[in-house]
Every structure is written in structure tokens, then in C-alpha cells.
Design a protein around this motif. Sequence first.
Motif, short mmCIF file in Angstrom:
data_model
loop_
_atom_site.label_atom_id
_atom_site.label_comp_id
_atom_site.label_asym_id
_atom_site.label_seq_id
_atom_site.Cartn_x
_atom_site.Cartn_y
_atom_site.Cartn_z
N ASP A 65 0.85 -1.18 0.00
CA ASP A 65 0.00 0.00 0.00
C ASP A 65 0.89 1.24 0.00
N SER A 66 1.54 1.49 -1.12
CA SER A 66 2.52 2.56 -1.22
C SER A 66 2.14 3.53 -2.33
N SER A 67 2.32 4.83 -2.07
CA SER A 67 1.99 5.82 -3.09
C SER A 67 2.87 7.05 -2.94
N ILE A 68 2.92 7.80 -4.03
CA ILE A 68 3.63 9.08 -4.06
C ILE A 68 2.63 10.13 -4.53
N LEU A 69 2.59 11.26 -3.83
CA LEU A 69 1.75 12.37 -4.22
C LEU A 69 2.67 13.53 -4.58
N TYR A 70 2.50 14.05 -5.78
CA TYR A 70 3.27 15.21 -6.25
C TYR A 70 2.34 16.41 -6.20
N VAL A 71 2.74 17.48 -5.49
CA VAL A 71 2.01 18.75 -5.54
C VAL A 71 2.62 19.52 -6.69
N ILE A 72 1.76 19.92 -7.65
CA ILE A 72 2.23 20.48 -8.92
C ILE A 72 1.58 21.83 -9.16
N GLU A 73 2.36 22.76 -9.71
CA GLU A 73 1.84 24.06 -10.14
C GLU A 73 2.08 24.20 -11.64
N ALA A 74 1.03 24.60 -12.36
CA ALA A 74 1.14 24.84 -13.80
C ALA A 74 1.51 26.30 -14.05
N ASN A 75 1.97 26.57 -15.26
CA ASN A 75 2.38 27.93 -15.61
C ASN A 75 1.21 28.92 -15.66
N ASP A 76 -0.02 28.43 -15.59
CA ASP A 76 -1.19 29.33 -15.51
C ASP A 76 -1.69 29.44 -14.06
N ASN A 77 -0.83 29.07 -13.09
CA ASN A 77 -1.07 29.16 -11.64
C ASN A 77 -2.05 28.13 -11.10
N LEU A 78 -2.47 27.16 -11.90
CA LEU A 78 -3.32 26.09 -11.40
C LEU A 78 -2.46 25.18 -10.54
N ILE A 79 -2.91 24.93 -9.32
CA ILE A 79 -2.17 24.06 -8.40
C ILE A 79 -3.02 22.82 -8.15
N GLY A 80 -2.37 21.69 -8.16
CA GLY A 80 -3.06 20.43 -7.92
C GLY A 80 -2.06 19.36 -7.56
N TYR A 81 -2.43 18.13 -7.88
CA TYR A 81 -1.58 17.01 -7.50
C TYR A 81 -1.69 15.89 -8.53
N SER A 82 -0.70 15.03 -8.49
CA SER A 82 -0.75 13.76 -9.22
C SER A 82 -0.41 12.68 -8.21
N LEU A 83 -1.21 11.64 -8.21
CA LEU A 83 -1.04 10.55 -7.25
C LEU A 83 -0.63 9.30 -8.02
N ASP A 84 0.42 8.64 -7.54
CA ASP A 84 0.91 7.44 -8.18
C ASP A 84 1.11 6.36 -7.14
N ALA A 85 0.39 5.26 -7.30
CA ALA A 85 0.68 4.07 -6.51
C ALA A 85 1.89 3.45 -7.16
N TYR A 86 2.86 3.04 -6.37
CA TYR A 86 4.04 2.48 -7.01
C TYR A 86 4.21 1.02 -6.67
N GLY A 87 5.09 0.40 -7.41
CA GLY A 87 5.29 -1.03 -7.26
C GLY A 87 4.28 -1.80 -8.09
N ALA A 88 3.92 -2.95 -7.63
CA ALA A 88 3.01 -3.83 -8.37
C ALA A 88 1.61 -3.25 -8.50
N TYR A 89 1.28 -2.25 -7.68
CA TYR A 89 -0.08 -1.71 -7.68
C TYR A 89 -0.20 -0.36 -8.38
N SER A 90 0.77 -0.04 -9.23
CA SER A 90 0.70 1.22 -9.98
C SER A 90 -0.60 1.28 -10.77
N ASN A 91 -1.20 2.47 -10.83
CA ASN A 91 -2.51 2.60 -11.45
C ASN A 91 -2.50 3.29 -12.81
N HIS A 92 -1.34 3.34 -13.46
CA HIS A 92 -1.25 3.97 -14.77
C HIS A 92 -1.18 2.91 -15.85
N ASP A 93 -2.03 3.04 -16.88
CA ASP A 93 -2.02 2.09 -17.98
C ASP A 93 -0.68 2.10 -18.72
N ASP A 94 -0.12 3.29 -18.87
CA ASP A 94 1.15 3.45 -19.57
C ASP A 94 2.19 3.94 -18.57
#
Length: 118
Positions: A65-94
Motif C-alpha cells: 500500500d505505497s503511493s507518491i503524491l506530487y504537488v504540482i503548479e502549472a504555468n497558468d497558476n493552477l495548483i493540484g496534484y498527481s497521485l501514483d501508486a508504485y510497485g506492483a499496484y501502480s494505477n497507470h495504464d502506460d
Amino acid sequence: MKEEIMKEDMTSLSTVLEKLRLRKADNEFRWTPEGFTAGKGKNYQPEDLAILKTYRFEGESDPSDSSILYVIEANDNLIGYSLDAYGAYSNHDDEEGYDNFIRKIPIRDHGDQVLEEI
């Protein structure tokens, strides 16, 4: 839940996500083959973004049950996050595409005060 979350309480994923929500910075950047999108009709490339803070979480009772959360700011000042489960449970198709994309985003780490600044 208290409206004021102390920075020493930033030990769980749900606490960090709640802090982002309270700061109205809970836009989720999702990976697509065209880049990151936050559901606002715009795609962002790595040069359009900056990683402000990275949080790594590991499950206390389940090591998978491991994950990484990235707090990200875009050049138009939008702030948000990207969440990635890592290891065998990664949730990205690519996963290779996501990993390569996130590595290209410049890091502008603001340390522990990043959520205080938002």
C-alpha cells in the motif's frame, strides 16, 4: 475534522489531500498520452509544470500500500496534484509514459511550508 491541520500531521495521504482541498488546490493532474490534464480542457507538458513538493506514503499494515503524491503548479497558476501508486499496484495504464513524463517536470521544492503558501 478540524479546519486547521497542523503541518506535523502531514503523515497520511488523506490528511494531505484534505489540506489541498481546504486550500482549493485539489485539482488532479491525470496522465494522458497528450500530457497531464486537470479536466479543464487543457493539456500540460513538463515545461508547463513545476513540482512543488513530493510526499511518499507507505502502508503501515500492508507494504504494498505505497503511493507518491506530487504537488504540482502549472504555468497558468493552477495548483493540484498527481497521485501514483508504485510497485506492483501502480494505477497507470502506460507506466513508462507516466514515469518518463513526471521525471521531466522541474522540481521547485518549497519544503514543508508548501501547503502553507497555497
